[in-house]
Design a protein around this motif. Structure first.
Motif, PDB file in Angstrom:
ATOM      1  N   ASN A 173      47.160  47.513  22.425  1.00 52.71           N
ATOM      2  CA  ASN A 173      47.238  47.327  20.976  1.00 52.71           C
ATOM      3  C   ASN A 173      48.017  48.480  20.338  1.00 52.71           C
ATOM      4  O   ASN A 173      48.194  49.546  20.943  1.00 52.71           O
ATOM      5  CB  ASN A 173      45.846  47.170  20.361  1.00 52.71           C
ATOM      6  N   LEU A 174      48.496  48.260  19.122  1.00 52.52           N
ATOM      7  CA  LEU A 174      49.345  49.258  18.484  1.00 52.52           C
ATOM      8  C   LEU A 174      48.608  50.564  18.212  1.00 52.52           C
ATOM      9  O   LEU A 174      49.226  51.628  18.140  1.00 52.52           O
ATOM     10  CB  LEU A 174      49.919  48.703  17.175  1.00 52.52           C
ATOM     11  N   ALA A 175      47.288  50.502  18.074  1.00 49.85           N
ATOM     12  CA  ALA A 175      46.512  51.725  17.853  1.00 49.85           C
ATOM     13  C   ALA A 175      46.398  52.558  19.115  1.00 49.85           C
ATOM     14  O   ALA A 175      46.011  53.727  19.067  1.00 49.85           O
ATOM     15  CB  ALA A 175      45.124  51.379  17.333  1.00 49.85           C
ATOM     16  N   GLY A 176      46.731  51.953  20.257  1.00 48.51           N
ATOM     17  CA  GLY A 176      46.651  52.668  21.521  1.00 48.51           C
ATOM     18  C   GLY A 176      45.245  52.840  22.040  1.00 48.51           C
ATOM     19  O   GLY A 176      45.010  53.622  22.962  1.00 48.51           O
ATOM     20  N   THR A 177      44.282  52.097  21.507  1.00 47.46           N
ATOM     21  CA  THR A 177      42.880  52.289  21.886  1.00 47.46           C
ATOM     22  C   THR A 177      42.382  51.299  22.931  1.00 47.46           C
ATOM     23  O   THR A 177      41.399  51.577  23.615  1.00 47.46           O
ATOM     24  CB  THR A 177      41.981  52.147  20.654  1.00 47.46           C
ATOM     25  N   ARG A 178      43.050  50.143  23.054  1.00 51.56           N
ATOM     26  CA  ARG A 178      42.598  49.121  23.996  1.00 51.56           C
ATOM     27  C   ARG A 178      43.759  48.609  24.836  1.00 51.56           C
ATOM     28  O   ARG A 178      44.826  48.274  24.313  1.00 51.56           O
ATOM     29  CB  ARG A 178      41.952  47.939  23.259  1.00 51.56           C
ATOM     30  N   LEU A 179      43.512  48.558  26.142  1.00 54.19           N
ATOM     31  CA  LEU A 179      44.471  48.004  27.084  1.00 54.19           C
ATOM     32  C   LEU A 179      43.902  46.698  27.620  1.00 54.19           C
ATOM     33  O   LEU A 179      42.741  46.636  28.032  1.00 54.19           O
ATOM     34  CB  LEU A 179      44.698  48.982  28.242  1.00 54.19           C
ATOM     35  N   TYR A 180      44.714  45.646  27.611  1.00 54.27           N
ATOM     36  CA  TYR A 180      44.284  44.336  28.090  1.00 54.27           C
ATOM     37  C   TYR A 180      45.019  44.027  29.391  1.00 54.27           C
ATOM     38  O   TYR A 180      46.247  44.094  29.458  1.00 54.27           O
ATOM     39  CB  TYR A 180      44.550  43.265  27.037  1.00 54.27           C
ATOM     40  N   VAL A 181      44.248  43.676  30.431  1.00 52.09           N
ATOM     41  CA  VAL A 181      44.795  43.475  31.772  1.00 52.09           C
ATOM     42  C   VAL A 181      44.396  42.087  32.266  1.00 52.09           C
ATOM     43  O   VAL A 181      43.200  41.762  32.320  1.00 52.09           O
ATOM     44  CB  VAL A 181      44.254  44.528  32.759  1.00 52.09           C
ATOM     45  N   THR A 182      45.386  41.272  32.623  1.00 54.70           N
ATOM     46  CA  THR A 182      45.067  39.957  33.179  1.00 54.70           C
ATOM     47  C   THR A 182      44.813  40.088  34.671  1.00 54.70           C
ATOM     48  O   THR A 182      45.605  40.676  35.404  1.00 54.70           O
ATOM     49  CB  THR A 182      46.202  38.955  32.939  1.00 54.70           C
ATOM     50  N   ASN A 183      43.694  39.547  35.131  1.00 57.79           N
ATOM     51  CA  ASN A 183      43.315  39.596  36.540  1.00 57.79           C
ATOM     52  C   ASN A 183      43.497  38.209  37.148  1.00 57.79           C
ATOM     53  O   ASN A 183      42.703  37.296  36.901  1.00 57.79           O
ATOM     54  CB  ASN A 183      41.867  40.067  36.679  1.00 57.79           C
ATOM     55  N   SER A 184      44.545  38.053  37.941  1.00 56.21           N
ATOM     56  CA  SER A 184      44.985  36.729  38.373  1.00 56.21           C
ATOM     57  C   SER A 184      43.912  35.929  39.080  1.00 56.21           C
ATOM     58  O   SER A 184      43.732  34.745  38.816  1.00 56.21           O
ATOM     59  CB  SER A 184      46.206  36.858  39.294  1.00 56.21           C
ATOM     60  N   THR A 185      43.225  36.541  40.032  1.00 56.25           N
ATOM     61  CA  THR A 185      42.271  35.768  40.827  1.00 56.25           C
ATOM     62  C   THR A 185      40.829  35.932  40.360  1.00 56.25           C
ATOM     63  O   THR A 185      39.915  35.400  40.987  1.00 56.25           O
ATOM     64  CB  THR A 185      42.383  36.148  42.318  1.00 56.25           C
ATOM     65  N   SER A 186      40.632  36.670  39.258  1.00 53.68           N
ATOM     66  CA  SER A 186      39.283  36.804  38.697  1.00 53.68           C
ATOM     67  C   SER A 186      39.063  35.899  37.501  1.00 53.68           C
ATOM     68  O   SER A 186      37.942  35.782  37.017  1.00 53.68           O
ATOM     69  CB  SER A 186      39.025  38.256  38.258  1.00 53.68           C
ATOM     70  N   ALA A 187      40.154  35.288  37.020  1.00 54.76           N
ATOM     71  CA  ALA A 187      40.077  34.415  35.843  1.00 54.76           C
ATOM     72  C   ALA A 187      39.476  35.137  34.648  1.00 54.76           C
ATOM     73  O   ALA A 187      38.680  34.576  33.886  1.00 54.76           O
ATOM     74  CB  ALA A 187      39.287  33.139  36.154  1.00 54.76           C
ATOM     75  N   ASN A 188      39.863  36.388  34.484  1.00 56.21           N
ATOM     76  CA  ASN A 188      39.372  37.126  33.330  1.00 56.21           C
ATOM     77  C   ASN A 188      40.378  38.188  32.911  1.00 56.21           C
ATOM     78  O   ASN A 188      41.394  38.418  33.571  1.00 56.21           O
ATOM     79  CB  ASN A 188      37.991  37.736  33.595  1.00 56.21           C
ATOM     80  N   VAL A 189      40.074  38.814  31.798  1.00 50.85           N
ATOM     81  CA  VAL A 189      40.881  39.913  31.270  1.00 50.85           C
ATOM     82  C   VAL A 189      40.000  41.155  31.217  1.00 50.85           C
ATOM     83  O   VAL A 189      38.881  41.110  30.693  1.00 50.85           O
ATOM     84  CB  VAL A 189      41.418  39.591  29.861  1.00 50.85           C
ATOM     85  N   VAL A 241      35.407  49.925  30.969  1.00 48.81           N
ATOM     86  CA  VAL A 241      36.031  48.613  31.177  1.00 48.81           C
ATOM     87  C   VAL A 241      35.024  47.511  30.898  1.00 48.81           C
ATOM     88  O   VAL A 241      33.895  47.535  31.403  1.00 48.81           O
ATOM     89  CB  VAL A 241      36.564  48.472  32.619  1.00 48.81           C
ATOM     90  N   THR A 242      35.419  46.543  30.093  1.00 44.48           N
ATOM     91  CA  THR A 242      34.646  45.327  29.891  1.00 44.48           C
ATOM     92  C   THR A 242      35.536  44.144  30.274  1.00 44.48           C
ATOM     93  O   THR A 242      36.747  44.289  30.431  1.00 44.48           O
ATOM     94  CB  THR A 242      34.178  45.184  28.433  1.00 44.48           C
ATOM     95  N   THR A 243      34.941  42.977  30.447  1.00 45.18           N
ATOM     96  CA  THR A 243      35.729  41.805  30.854  1.00 45.18           C
ATOM     97  C   THR A 243      35.486  40.637  29.905  1.00 45.18           C
ATOM     98  O   THR A 243      34.403  40.508  29.322  1.00 45.18           O
ATOM     99  CB  THR A 243      35.393  41.365  32.287  1.00 45.18           C
ATOM    100  N   ILE A 244      36.514  39.815  29.784  1.00 45.06           N
ATOM    101  CA  ILE A 244      36.452  38.605  28.975  1.00 45.06           C
ATOM    102  C   ILE A 244      36.957  37.455  29.835  1.00 45.06           C
ATOM    103  O   ILE A 244      38.066  37.509  30.370  1.00 45.06           O
ATOM    104  CB  ILE A 244      37.320  38.732  27.708  1.00 45.06           C
ATOM    105  N   ASP A 245      36.166  36.427  29.991  1.00 48.11           N
ATOM    106  CA  ASP A 245      36.571  35.269  30.786  1.00 48.11           C
ATOM    107  C   ASP A 245      37.638  34.468  30.053  1.00 48.11           C
ATOM    108  O   ASP A 245      37.538  34.228  28.841  1.00 48.11           O
ATOM    109  CB  ASP A 245      35.369  34.372  31.084  1.00 48.11           C
ATOM    110  N   VAL A 246      38.661  34.055  30.813  1.00 48.46           N
ATOM    111  CA  VAL A 246      39.715  33.208  30.250  1.00 48.46           C
ATOM    112  C   VAL A 246      39.947  32.038  31.213  1.00 48.46           C
ATOM    113  O   VAL A 246      39.038  31.639  31.932  1.00 48.46           O
ATOM    114  CB  VAL A 246      41.006  34.031  30.014  1.00 48.46           C
ATOM    115  N   GLY A 247      41.172  31.491  31.238  1.00 49.86           N
ATOM    116  CA  GLY A 247      41.453  30.372  32.123  1.00 49.86           C
ATOM    117  C   GLY A 247      41.790  30.813  33.537  1.00 49.86           C
ATOM    118  O   GLY A 247      41.667  31.988  33.906  1.00 49.86           O
TER     119      GLY A 247
END
Length: 708
Positions: free
Chosen positions: A84-100, A110-116
């Motif tokens: 993010n522009l504030a430099g406080t959060r990095l978002y990482v897509t995890n290909s085989t975990s189906a989450n960010v 580190v926290t995780t968010i489920d996606v597709g």
């Protein structure tokens, strides 16, 4: 003070057997492994990099200025990253975990968010409220609402096998390359409506120009092995195609919008495209299988991940040459960069061991039968212990990090680390054993210490690198020889009978040292101000705090061990006569505090008085106690009843003797709470007094603020 003592979406990315891995910085792929960034054609690297290492299941957090690479574990096969522009959060897509994975860039939590399925490209909108993730295995885009608690996720259907994501500058349109359907989906962020732009087959990645008028799309496939399409975003039409290298896989556009940098996966090159003519003007050789590209906001450097070399190439955009390489994790793919000073808020600590974090290894004191265990839960450097806390390994680096090697002993619980202050970076320049001469700049007569430059010189560089909001200094104790005074008191007690107590002959020695130390502290404060001025900080644009020292010992009648009992030495670790303890508690510490307060007043900086901070928690205090066999690493003695000072360590029987008579983990937590409360105080008062209470936790100390 200190005591002198001795799977990605699309074609698979692989790695050759000859490639090496490891979080180290080197000049080039051919250079030998080296933990430092070497001299290169690109001067003064000053960027944060965030690199997704698909083969290491982590991201590398690279500070190119301080030459550090920190791996942070995330999900399986991390692919792309966005910050993010504030430099406080990095978002990482995890290909085989189906989450960010969401990485807090300050705490590294580190926290995780489920996606597709098979999440791939990721982008954050300008205000940081939405994160868009292309799910290659689900044919949709996940929209993460970061304002919700916990973050909520909606989905928008797009084309087949979406891979790349980019957002226009005003955040109104999201462009998604659909690798399997030869088109680009355009999402209206206000309505979530989707329109489609047809392109050549195998669109892989996309970048939007700073003006938002064009989008550049790479094509990665046999049908179009070297094409980049240009989309006019006002007409939603392809207006040009450009020949780049073999299999262009990623693209980034410089902040001026004049050049597009395209990573050519099969060529091992980067194509530099002039956006005015849409022609390739330069080809830059990089590592094997370049896979991601990012450009800093100054436009001075481009960063390219080399998937089969386990490196990042640093390109000097002025010369269009590779300046250096940075070794990261295995199979790096996505890369993001942050370099805006506004995002680099920092606090800095300088001085000696009382602020560096000396003794932060210890969560209280204990005298177990065996020193091979976890010391009844007090030793934070113990590891691989048995189920009952025995036969442990011990490594001070687990607490002090690399500073353990040179003895600066900057602990992870040091005051500046414990303070609950919301900044991007906490810079601990203090070093155990430092004197004022190690703070003042070299050109003013300052001296390096333990292999490190004078602290004011380090501060000057840090202040140029970051937006420093607060500087806190603890200095003077080693100049006046406080540790030497305590040592004499201990030796007098050991002889006990028929000997003059130390306060009698040490009082004039102490007063003489105090008088000589005051102008040295004044010069140290002036040098800190000069360093900040040299870094172009105006008066009042940052806060400078000079702090005093907490008393490590209680009054004689508040010692829980009899004055002449051996337990005062071999159990309590506080061998001093009662009247010598009274002298230290009632005379020495207050005199040092008053001297430092006068320096702060005359230099017009803030003062933090800590003389009574450890009240009831000093070593051997009768209102505190040591850990027992009932305590362990999982069940430590709580801070409200623990001692906050490390006891006297003899012959390094537990840890290092230089840790003796310093704030331990709990003491440092208390110091951090004081600094937090001071930082939160927004009044004009500059005289702050932080006080502890017997039976209360480090987080329950109180602060009062008054005028001089």
């Amino acid at each position: 003070m200190a005591e002198s003592a001795p799977a990605t979406a699309g074609p698979r990315l692989t790695k050759s057997a000859a490639a090496t891995a490891g979080p180290r910085l080197t000049k080039s792929a051919a250079a030998t492994a080296d933990p430092q960034l070497t001299k290169s054609a690109d001067p003064a690297l000053q960027d944060f990099l965030y690199v997704a290492n698909s083969g290491s299941d982590n991201v590398s957090l690279v500070d190119t200025f301080y030459k550090t690479v920190t791996p942070v574990g995330v999900g399986r096969a991390p692919n792309q990253v966005a910050i993010n522009l504030a430099g406080t959060r990095l978002y990482v897509t995890n290909s085989t975990s189906a989450n960010v994975s969401v990485v807090d860039t300050e705490t590294k939590a580190v926290t995780t968010i489920d996606v597709g399925r098979l999440p791939n490209g990721v982008a954050v909108n300008p205000d940081g409220t939405r994160v868009y993730v292309a799910n290659s295995g689900s044919d949709n885009v996940s929209v993460i609402d970061t304002t919700a608690t916990p973050p909520s996720v909606a989905t928008i259907a797009v084309g087949r096998f979406p891979t790349g994501v980019a957002i226009n500058p005003d955040g109104t349109r999201v462009y998604v390359t659909n690798y399997g359907s030869s088109n680009v989906s355009v999402i209206d962020t206000a309505t979530s409506n989707v329109t489609t732009i047809g392109v050549k087959p195998w669109p892989k990645s996309v970048a939007v120009t700073p003006g938002g008028t064009r989008a550049y799309v790479t094509h990665y496939g046999a049908a179009n092995p070297n094409l980049v399409s240009v989309i006019d975003t006002t007409t939603s039409k392809v207006t040009d195609t450009i020949r780049a290298g073999d299999h262009p896989i990623a693209v980034a556009i410089d902040p001026a919008g004049t050049f597009a940098y395209v990573a050519n996966h099969f060529s091992g090159t980067v194509s530099v495209i002039d956006t005015a003519t849409n022609k390739e003007t330069t080809t830059i050789q990089v590592g094997q299988s370049p896979s991601g590209v990012a450009i800093n906001t100054a436009g001075t450097r481009a960063f390219v991940t080399n998937n089969r070399s386990d490196t990042v190439s640093v390109i000097n955009t002025a010369t269009k040459e590779q300046a250096t390489t940075i070794n990261v994790g295995r199979f790096p793919i996505g890369v993001a960069v942050l370099d805006r000073p506004v995002d680099r808020t920092a606090i800095v600590s300088l001085g000696d061991s009382y602020i560096s974090g000396e003794a932060g290894r210890w969560k209280g004191n204990a005298v177990p039968a065996s020193n091979r265990g976890d010391r009844w839960g007090t030793d934070r450097a113990a590891y691989n212990c048995t189920s009952i806390g025995l036969r442990c390994g011990h490594d001070g680096r687990r607490v002090y990090g690399e500073s353990f090697d040179n003895g600066c002993n900057r602990s992870d619980s040091a005051e500046i680390q414990s303070a609950a202050i919301n900044v991007l970076r906490r810079i601990n320049l203090a070093c155990s054993g430092a004197r004022t001469v190690n703070v003042i700049g070299a050109d003013a007569g300052g001296k390096s210490f333990k292999g490190e430059p004078p602290q004011a010189d380090q501060l000057r560089q840090a202040a140029k690198r970051y937006k420093v909001e607060l500087v806190v200094l603890s200095i003077g104790g080693n100049d006046l020889g406080f540790a030497s005074v305590l040592e004499k008191c201990v030796k007098r007690w050991q002889k006990q009978h028929g000997i003059e107590h130390c306060h009698v002959d040490q009082e004039p020695v102490f007063r003489e040292g105090l008088a000589k130390t005051k102008p040295k502290v004044e010069q140290a404060v002036q040098e800190i101000k000069r360093a900040m001025t040299d870094a172009h900080y105006a008066d009042g644009s940052y806060r400078l705090v000079l702090q005093s020292y907490p008393s490590p010992v209680p009054l004689g009648d508040q010692n829980r061990y009899h004055e002449f009992s051996d337990s005062r030495f071999n159990v309590g670790g506080c061998p001093m006569f009662n009247d010598d303890s009274d002298w230290a508690r009632n005379t020495v510490i207050p005199a040092i505090s008053d001297m430092l307060k006068d320096v702060a007043r005359t230099q017009n900086v803030e003062f933090l008085d800590l003389r009574n901070l450890f009240d009831g928690h000093e070593v051997c205090a009768n209102r505190a106690r040591q850990a027992t066999a009932a305590n362990s690493l999982e069940n430590p003695l709580p801070g409200d009843i623990s001692e906050w000072t490390r006891f006297l360590v003899v012959l390094e029987s537990q840890g290092q003797s230089q840790e003796s008579i310093h704030p331990n983990y709990y003491g440092q937590r208390a110091l951090g709470t004081c600094l937090t409360k001071l930082r939160d105080h927004m009044g004009t008062e500059k005289n702050h007094v932080c006080t502890g209470t017997p039976g209360r936790a480090p987080e329950e100390v109180s602060l009062t603020s008054t005028n001089w």
